[in-house]
Design a protein around this motif. Sequence first.
Motif, short mmCIF file in Angstrom:
data_model
loop_
_atom_site.label_atom_id
_atom_site.label_comp_id
_atom_site.label_asym_id
_atom_site.label_seq_id
_atom_site.Cartn_x
_atom_site.Cartn_y
_atom_site.Cartn_z
N ILE A 15 0.87 -1.18 0.00
CA ILE A 15 0.00 0.00 0.00
C ILE A 15 0.91 1.23 0.00
O ILE A 15 1.65 1.47 0.96
CB ILE A 15 -0.93 0.01 1.22
CG1 ILE A 15 -1.76 -1.27 1.29
CG2 ILE A 15 -1.86 1.23 1.16
CD1 ILE A 15 -2.66 -1.36 2.52
N GLY A 16 0.86 1.99 -1.09
CA GLY A 16 1.80 3.10 -1.25
C GLY A 16 3.09 2.64 -1.90
O GLY A 16 4.18 3.05 -1.52
N SER A 39 -0.51 -0.64 -4.69
CA SER A 39 -1.30 0.51 -5.13
C SER A 39 -0.59 1.78 -4.72
O SER A 39 0.22 1.80 -3.78
CB SER A 39 -2.69 0.47 -4.47
OG SER A 39 -2.57 0.55 -3.06
N ASP A 40 -0.89 2.86 -5.42
CA ASP A 40 -0.35 4.16 -5.07
C ASP A 40 -1.37 5.23 -5.42
O ASP A 40 -2.27 5.00 -6.24
CB ASP A 40 0.98 4.41 -5.79
CG ASP A 40 1.86 5.38 -5.03
OD1 ASP A 40 1.83 5.36 -3.79
OD2 ASP A 40 2.58 6.17 -5.66
N ALA A 41 -1.21 6.39 -4.81
CA ALA A 41 -2.20 7.45 -5.00
C ALA A 41 -2.23 8.00 -6.41
O ALA A 41 -3.28 8.41 -6.90
CB ALA A 41 -1.94 8.57 -3.99
N HIS A 61 -6.56 3.82 -4.13
CA HIS A 61 -6.67 2.78 -3.10
C HIS A 61 -8.11 2.26 -3.05
O HIS A 61 -9.05 3.03 -2.87
CB HIS A 61 -6.26 3.35 -1.74
CG HIS A 61 -4.84 3.83 -1.70
ND1 HIS A 61 -3.77 2.99 -1.87
CD2 HIS A 61 -4.31 5.07 -1.54
CE1 HIS A 61 -2.64 3.68 -1.79
NE2 HIS A 61 -2.94 4.95 -1.60
N HIS A 65 -8.36 -3.94 -5.03
CA HIS A 65 -6.98 -4.03 -5.52
C HIS A 65 -6.18 -5.13 -4.82
O HIS A 65 -5.18 -5.59 -5.34
CB HIS A 65 -6.27 -2.69 -5.32
CG HIS A 65 -6.78 -1.61 -6.23
ND1 HIS A 65 -6.52 -0.27 -6.01
CD2 HIS A 65 -7.54 -1.66 -7.34
CE1 HIS A 65 -7.10 0.44 -6.95
NE2 HIS A 65 -7.72 -0.38 -7.77
N ILE A 79 0.65 5.08 6.19
CA ILE A 79 -0.64 4.52 5.79
C ILE A 79 -1.62 4.64 6.95
O ILE A 79 -1.37 4.16 8.06
CB ILE A 79 -0.49 3.05 5.35
CG1 ILE A 79 0.51 2.93 4.21
CG2 ILE A 79 -1.84 2.47 4.95
CD1 ILE A 79 0.19 3.78 3.00
N ASN A 83 -7.46 2.94 5.62
CA ASN A 83 -7.20 2.59 4.22
C ASN A 83 -8.02 1.37 3.82
O ASN A 83 -8.01 0.36 4.54
CB ASN A 83 -5.71 2.32 4.03
CG ASN A 83 -5.35 2.01 2.59
OD1 ASN A 83 -5.58 0.92 2.10
ND2 ASN A 83 -4.79 3.00 1.90
N GLU A 85 -7.70 -0.95 1.60
CA GLU A 85 -6.95 -2.19 1.36
C GLU A 85 -6.50 -2.81 2.68
O GLU A 85 -6.44 -4.04 2.81
CB GLU A 85 -5.77 -1.91 0.44
CG GLU A 85 -6.20 -1.52 -0.97
CD GLU A 85 -5.12 -0.83 -1.78
OE1 GLU A 85 -3.94 -1.21 -1.64
OE2 GLU A 85 -5.45 0.09 -2.54
#
Length: 462
Positions: A15-16, A39-41, A61, A65, A79, A83, A85
């Motif tokens: 995540i990120g 995933s990323d923004a 996000h 995913h 994070i 979030n 995810e």
Amino acid sequence: MAAGLPTAMDRPHFIGIGGAGMSGIAKILAQRGAKVAGSDAKESATAEALRALGATVHIGHAAEHLADDATCVVVSSAIRADNPELARAAELGIPVVHRSDALASLMEGLRPLAVAGTHGKTTTTSMLAVSLSELGLAPSYAIGGDLDAPGSNALHGDGEIFVAEADESDRSFHKYAPEVAIVLNVELDHHANYASMDEIYESFETFAGRIVPGGTLVISADHEGARELTSRVSGGPRVVTYGEAEDADVRIVSIVPHGLKSEVTVLLDGEELTFTVSVPGRHYAGNAVAALAAGVALGVPAAELAEALGAYTGVKRRLQLKGEAAGVQVIDSYAHHPTEMTADLEAMRAGASGRILVVFQPHLFSRTQELGREMGQALSLADASIVLDIYPAREDPIPGVTSELIVDAARAAGAEVTPVHDKADAPAVVAGMAGPGDLVLTMGAGDVTDLGPRILDRLQSK
């Protein structure tokens, strides 16, 4: 000696994944054969570089995913708990692993060299990665910035050395067990996580205590905080000090600037050794000497390593030349703490023939609240500055904390400073100020780096 995949890391989800630290770990895992996803923004060149290695990178996000067969979810301290995810991982019972634990697992079975300190970590880690590679030692490395192209912040090498940037901001460097550790300096920063210098010292003591038996702590003899830490860890690991201080074990005899390079002479084991550092500034020369001392502690011949250190020509965002237009050079600096700002401005002053103009973007409300006055004083070293609004990163606003704190402090120190609240206006403002021979420095840890090309375009059209 190559390391394999750590247990339960064969199908990780990040995540990120586009972040400097996260992308490096993802890259190494992909190179070791893991099925990496994340995933990323927003879309980025780093995301593309990861895809080229076979990673699946989602933008935005969302719970969907996260694949059901993921073996773990890797997160950083940035994070947030809500979030989607992360929530999905809890529903599926997928283990959540902090970035530092993932990095620590990558070092298992190798000879880790961890680089810590309030400033200079990325540069020193990069110097070691480049020079050890130059010597054919094929190190693995994980750096907090790109060496040249996007995604060049990490590599899985076939050698036995693993060089890692060790982040103190969230105490995550307590997870590592290095054979050699560097502490470049110790100052108060990361105010959301540390309330006092005593807490900082305790954190660095814990890090030093993680050095494996028979290992070495390489630490500055010049910085007050580092000397205090040295006194606190006596009786622990073998300590090698470096710097200009007379009592340094690896003593810097001289630093002679030559344009944007320096010739450095050190006294090591009773013999003088002279080598070239291909980036400007005394602080970068000091980083190179720290790298030299650490490499020698690992058994690398000093003369060979000293010569190889000259192959390092910089890392992105560390006094990186973005270009020149209308006789004006534009250079990008990651400096966001007053000590870093001062060091980079002094380095530029030493090599500049014209005026130095700064476009500064404060990073974090908490840092600005605690160090805004010192940031303003640092800007007084420039001939003129533009100060942008605070880049919040992971933080929510703090009432009453704005970039005006820095503007007021800079003016009180006699600096010429202009506040600009809309970042899009900055290129036109700085182009109106700059003339042939001047040097423009975009400075800060946020997205101020995006302004370099726009400033060059505006200068070209003058």
